[in-house]
Design an enzyme around this catalytic site. Structure first.
Site, PDB file in Angstrom:
ATOM      1  N   ASP A  56       9.698  49.175 123.083  1.00  0.00           N
ATOM      2  CA  ASP A  56       8.953  50.212 122.395  1.00  0.00           C
ATOM      3  C   ASP A  56       7.486  49.944 122.737  1.00  0.00           C
ATOM      4  O   ASP A  56       7.133  48.824 123.069  1.00  0.00           O
ATOM      5  CB  ASP A  56       9.226  50.076 120.885  1.00  0.00           C
ATOM      6  CG  ASP A  56       8.200  50.793 120.052  1.00  0.00           C
ATOM      7  OD1 ASP A  56       8.059  52.004 120.250  1.00  0.00           O
ATOM      8  OD2 ASP A  56       7.559  50.153 119.202  1.00  0.00           O
ATOM      9  N   LYS A  57       6.661  50.981 122.706  1.00  0.00           N
ATOM     10  CA  LYS A  57       5.270  50.762 123.102  1.00  0.00           C
ATOM     11  C   LYS A  57       4.386  50.287 121.939  1.00  0.00           C
ATOM     12  O   LYS A  57       3.941  49.142 121.913  1.00  0.00           O
ATOM     13  CB  LYS A  57       4.675  52.034 123.700  1.00  0.00           C
ATOM     14  CG  LYS A  57       3.205  51.874 124.109  1.00  0.00           C
ATOM     15  CD  LYS A  57       2.625  53.166 124.601  1.00  0.00           C
ATOM     16  CE  LYS A  57       2.443  54.205 123.503  1.00  0.00           C
ATOM     17  NZ  LYS A  57       1.325  53.902 122.579  1.00  0.00           N
ATOM     18  N   THR A  58       4.207  51.229 120.993  1.00  0.00           N
ATOM     19  CA  THR A  58       3.253  50.975 119.916  1.00  0.00           C
ATOM     20  C   THR A  58       3.664  49.782 119.065  1.00  0.00           C
ATOM     21  O   THR A  58       4.759  49.763 118.518  1.00  0.00           O
ATOM     22  CB  THR A  58       3.141  52.218 119.010  1.00  0.00           C
ATOM     23  OG1 THR A  58       3.032  53.353 119.852  1.00  0.00           O
ATOM     24  CG2 THR A  58       1.954  52.119 118.099  1.00  0.00           C
ATOM     25  N   THR A 204       9.099  55.350 124.491  1.00  0.00           N
ATOM     26  CA  THR A 204       8.107  55.623 123.446  1.00  0.00           C
ATOM     27  C   THR A 204       8.119  57.063 122.969  1.00  0.00           C
ATOM     28  O   THR A 204       8.492  57.976 123.705  1.00  0.00           O
ATOM     29  CB  THR A 204       6.692  55.251 123.943  1.00  0.00           C
ATOM     30  OG1 THR A 204       5.751  55.533 122.918  1.00  0.00           O
ATOM     31  CG2 THR A 204       6.300  56.014 125.191  1.00  0.00           C
ATOM     32  N   GLY A 205       7.702  57.247 121.738  1.00  0.00           N
ATOM     33  CA  GLY A 205       7.571  58.579 121.175  1.00  0.00           C
ATOM     34  C   GLY A 205       6.224  59.201 121.525  1.00  0.00           C
ATOM     35  O   GLY A 205       5.986  60.378 121.288  1.00  0.00           O
ATOM     36  N   LYS A 232      16.229  57.461 121.474  1.00  0.00           N
ATOM     37  CA  LYS A 232      16.087  56.045 121.837  1.00  0.00           C
ATOM     38  C   LYS A 232      17.483  55.416 121.846  1.00  0.00           C
ATOM     39  O   LYS A 232      17.852  54.692 122.767  1.00  0.00           O
ATOM     40  CB  LYS A 232      15.183  55.305 120.841  1.00  0.00           C
ATOM     41  CG  LYS A 232      13.709  55.650 120.957  1.00  0.00           C
ATOM     42  CD  LYS A 232      12.818  54.655 120.203  1.00  0.00           C
ATOM     43  CE  LYS A 232      11.342  55.021 120.387  1.00  0.00           C
ATOM     44  NZ  LYS A 232      10.401  54.016 119.936  1.00  0.00           N
ATOM     45  N   ASP A 251       9.427  47.667 116.771  1.00  0.00           N
ATOM     46  CA  ASP A 251       8.801  47.272 115.515  1.00  0.00           C
ATOM     47  C   ASP A 251       8.961  48.305 114.422  1.00  0.00           C
ATOM     48  O   ASP A 251       8.799  48.007 113.253  1.00  0.00           O
ATOM     49  CB  ASP A 251       7.309  47.024 115.735  1.00  0.00           C
ATOM     50  CG  ASP A 251       6.570  48.314 116.020  1.00  0.00           C
ATOM     51  OD1 ASP A 251       7.160  49.191 116.685  1.00  0.00           O
ATOM     52  OD2 ASP A 251       5.422  48.465 115.585  1.00  0.00           O
ATOM     53  N   ASP A 255      12.684  52.682 115.523  1.00  0.00           N
ATOM     54  CA  ASP A 255      13.367  51.850 116.530  1.00  0.00           C
ATOM     55  C   ASP A 255      14.674  51.283 115.994  1.00  0.00           C
ATOM     56  O   ASP A 255      15.512  50.813 116.770  1.00  0.00           O
ATOM     57  CB  ASP A 255      12.471  50.668 116.944  1.00  0.00           C
ATOM     58  CG  ASP A 255      11.171  51.128 117.567  1.00  0.00           C
ATOM     59  OD1 ASP A 255      11.220  52.087 118.351  1.00  0.00           O
ATOM     60  OD2 ASP A 255      10.127  50.526 117.275  1.00  0.00           O
TER      61      ASP A 255
HETATM   62  P1  ADP Z   1       6.427  55.144 119.005  1.00  0.00           P
HETATM   63  O1  ADP Z   1       7.633  55.189 119.881  1.00  0.00           O
HETATM   64  O2  ADP Z   1       5.191  55.013 119.826  1.00  0.00           O
HETATM   65  O3  ADP Z   1       6.514  54.111 117.918  1.00  0.00           O
HETATM   66  P2  ADP Z   1       6.845  57.372 117.066  1.00  0.00           P
HETATM   67  O4  ADP Z   1       8.223  57.882 117.311  1.00  0.00           O
HETATM   68  O5  ADP Z   1       6.606  56.600 115.826  1.00  0.00           O
HETATM   69  O6  ADP Z   1       6.267  56.620 118.348  1.00  0.00           O
HETATM   70  O7  ADP Z   1       5.871  58.623 117.018  1.00  0.00           O
HETATM   71  C1  ADP Z   1       5.871  59.546 118.073  1.00  0.00           C
HETATM   72  C2  ADP Z   1       4.707  60.492 117.954  1.00  0.00           C
HETATM   73  O8  ADP Z   1       4.820  61.281 116.770  1.00  0.00           O
HETATM   74  C3  ADP Z   1       3.360  59.817 117.875  1.00  0.00           C
HETATM   75  O9  ADP Z   1       2.832  59.492 119.130  1.00  0.00           O
HETATM   76  C4  ADP Z   1       2.539  60.890 117.170  1.00  0.00           C
HETATM   77  O10 ADP Z   1       2.112  61.847 118.104  1.00  0.00           O
HETATM   78  C5  ADP Z   1       3.541  61.526 116.219  1.00  0.00           C
HETATM   79  N1  ADP Z   1       3.462  60.907 114.900  1.00  0.00           N
HETATM   80  C6  ADP Z   1       4.352  60.090 114.303  1.00  0.00           C
HETATM   81  N2  ADP Z   1       3.961  59.711 113.069  1.00  0.00           N
HETATM   82  C7  ADP Z   1       2.763  60.295 112.869  1.00  0.00           C
HETATM   83  C8  ADP Z   1       1.810  60.297 111.803  1.00  0.00           C
HETATM   84  N3  ADP Z   1       1.985  59.610 110.676  1.00  0.00           N
HETATM   85  N4  ADP Z   1       0.693  61.016 111.972  1.00  0.00           N
HETATM   86  C9  ADP Z   1       0.487  61.695 113.099  1.00  0.00           C
HETATM   87  N5  ADP Z   1       1.322  61.744 114.135  1.00  0.00           N
HETATM   88  C10 ADP Z   1       2.439  61.051 114.041  1.00  0.00           C
HETATM   89 MG    MG Z   2       6.620  51.597 117.428  1.00  0.00          MG
END
Ligand code: ADP
Ligand code: MG
Length: 361
Positions: A56-58, A204-205, A232, A251, A255
């Site tokens: 996962d990225k973030t 990643t999302g 995913k 994290d 995920d």
């Molecule tokens: P990741 O795989 O990076 O953890 P997520 O699935 O959590 O990503 O989120 C994917 C996308 O959805 C984010 O990049 C963002 O654009 C949007 N997003 C998710 N949660 C929020 C939030 N609380 N506020 C704003 N945008 C959000």
């Molecule tokens: Mg993440």
């Protein structure tokens, strides 16, 4: 009578019974000391079989601490501070790192966060709620595409930036750009995986630009962007059906399904409780390099177990017939004292061998 006693002494399967537990005890202690919390031992011992590692990225490859780098209003009469003020109202209900970043910015600007009603998280896409009588959404670029909302004219951002759009009463009101830093250890971790012939995939999302930047910067094998949590999971299944032995590192709440599906789920310690609950292994220090250590250590642990079993079995294979007197004709015969000594030595050898297990860093 004497033969019988020696055979029973030798048979007492100390070394054989302790061969594996000795290694397990040592390796559990070592891994805990080095920031690897092993909840599922089978997962840990299987880590030597990993062929693909999905990241996962973030929060996993990046620090997960977003900082607002730009706030852009697209409506006349709507100031940037007003835009982020409205967005922050929604984000106070969210645990996403994006939310933390936006709230921090609002705090720095000393802006009061308004209250919300009917808050709802749109999984993997964003958040929505009613703020001061207005219907507000803070969403990903993917959400705009899906709902055929055109991107602003001249829309251009830094490739490494995460963008969230603010929609007020169904009109695109502006956007907020946030940047996150790649963890300093990530590049080294990916290189080490390459050396060990393990493929690394970014899942990643977040938007494609950010995914491509991170994946290229780190030299990963491929990336998949804008995926929803259930996608995913599907991706992990796809890899598995192609014969890959897949480990997933993540994290977030989003995920968790993928962590459960993967052959080995590895959660980053700084992440959400659900991720930690679902995974078999937790990286206490949130350091991606620990994944490589984990795999190498898993291999070393397995080797030690095999060695110890061979020692213990070998000793029994040789000592038992001797004790029974097979070489009696050649004049070789084991005395009860020698038998007892041999048995102790075999246990000591196995214990020493286990204690020599080390984590390479
Ligand atoms: P990741 O795989 O990076 O953890 P997520 O699935 O959590 O990503 O989120 C994917 C996308 O959805 C984010 O990049 C963002 O654009 C949007 N997003 C998710 N949660 C929020 C939030 N609380 N506020 C704003 N945008 C959000
Ligand atoms: Mg993440």
């Amino acid at each position: 009578m004497e033969r019988m006693v020696i055979v029973i002494v030798i048979c007492c399967p100390n070394a054989l019974g302790l061969a594996v537990p000795f290694v397990v005890a040592k390796s559990t202690a070592l891994s805990a000391k080095n920031g690897l919390l092993i909840k599922n031992r089978t997962a840990f011992e299987n880590s030597r079989k990993i062929t693909t590692l999905v990241f996962d990225k973030t929060g996993t490859l990046t620090i997960g601490k977003f900082e607002v780098s730009k706030v852009v209003s697209l409506q006349n009469g709507l100031s940037e501070n007003e835009l982020i003020r409205i967005a922050s109202a929604l984000e106070q209900n969210s645990e996403h790192p994006i939310a933390t970043g936006i709230l921090q910015k609002v705090k720095d600007l000393k802006i009061q966060v308004p209250a919300t009603e009917n808050f709802n998280a749109i999984t993997g896409k964003g958040v929505e709620a009613i703020v001061e009588g207005k219907k507000v959404k803070v969403v990903s670029p993917g959400f705009l595409k899906e709902n055929n909302i055109p991107f602003p004219v001249n829309f251009k951002t830094d490739a490494a930036e995460t963008i969230v759009f603010v929609i007020i009463d169904n009109a695109l009101a502006g956007y907020i750009a946030l940047s996150d830093e790649i963890r300093p250890e990530s590049a080294e971790a990916i290189q080490e995986l390459k050396k060990n012939h393990i493929k690394s995939i970014l899942l990643t999302g977040d938007n494609k630009n950010v995914a491509a930047t991170v994946s290229n910067t780190l030299g990963m094998d491929s990336f998949i962007a804008e995926v929803l949590p259930h996608q995913k999971l599907e991706k992990i299944k796809d890899l598995q059906s192609n014969g890959e032995f897949v480990a997933m590192t993540g994290d977030g709440v989003n995920d968790a399904p993928a962590l459960a599906q993967a052959d080995i789920g590895i959660a980053v310690g700084s992440g959400s409780d659900i991720a930690a609950e679902t995974a078999g292994i937790i990286l206490v220090n949130s350091n991606p390099k620990d994944i490589v250590n984990l795999i190498l250590f898993g291999k070393a642990t397995y080797r030690k177990m095999v060695q110890n079993l061979m020692w213990a079995t070998g000793y029994n294979v040789i000592a038992l017939p001797l004790a029974a007197g097979v070489l009696y004709n050649q004049g070789i015969i084991l005395s009860p004292a020698a038998g007892a000594a041999l048995m102790s030595v075999s246990t000591i050898v196995v214990a020493i061998n286990a204690s020599m297990l080390k984590i390479k860093r």
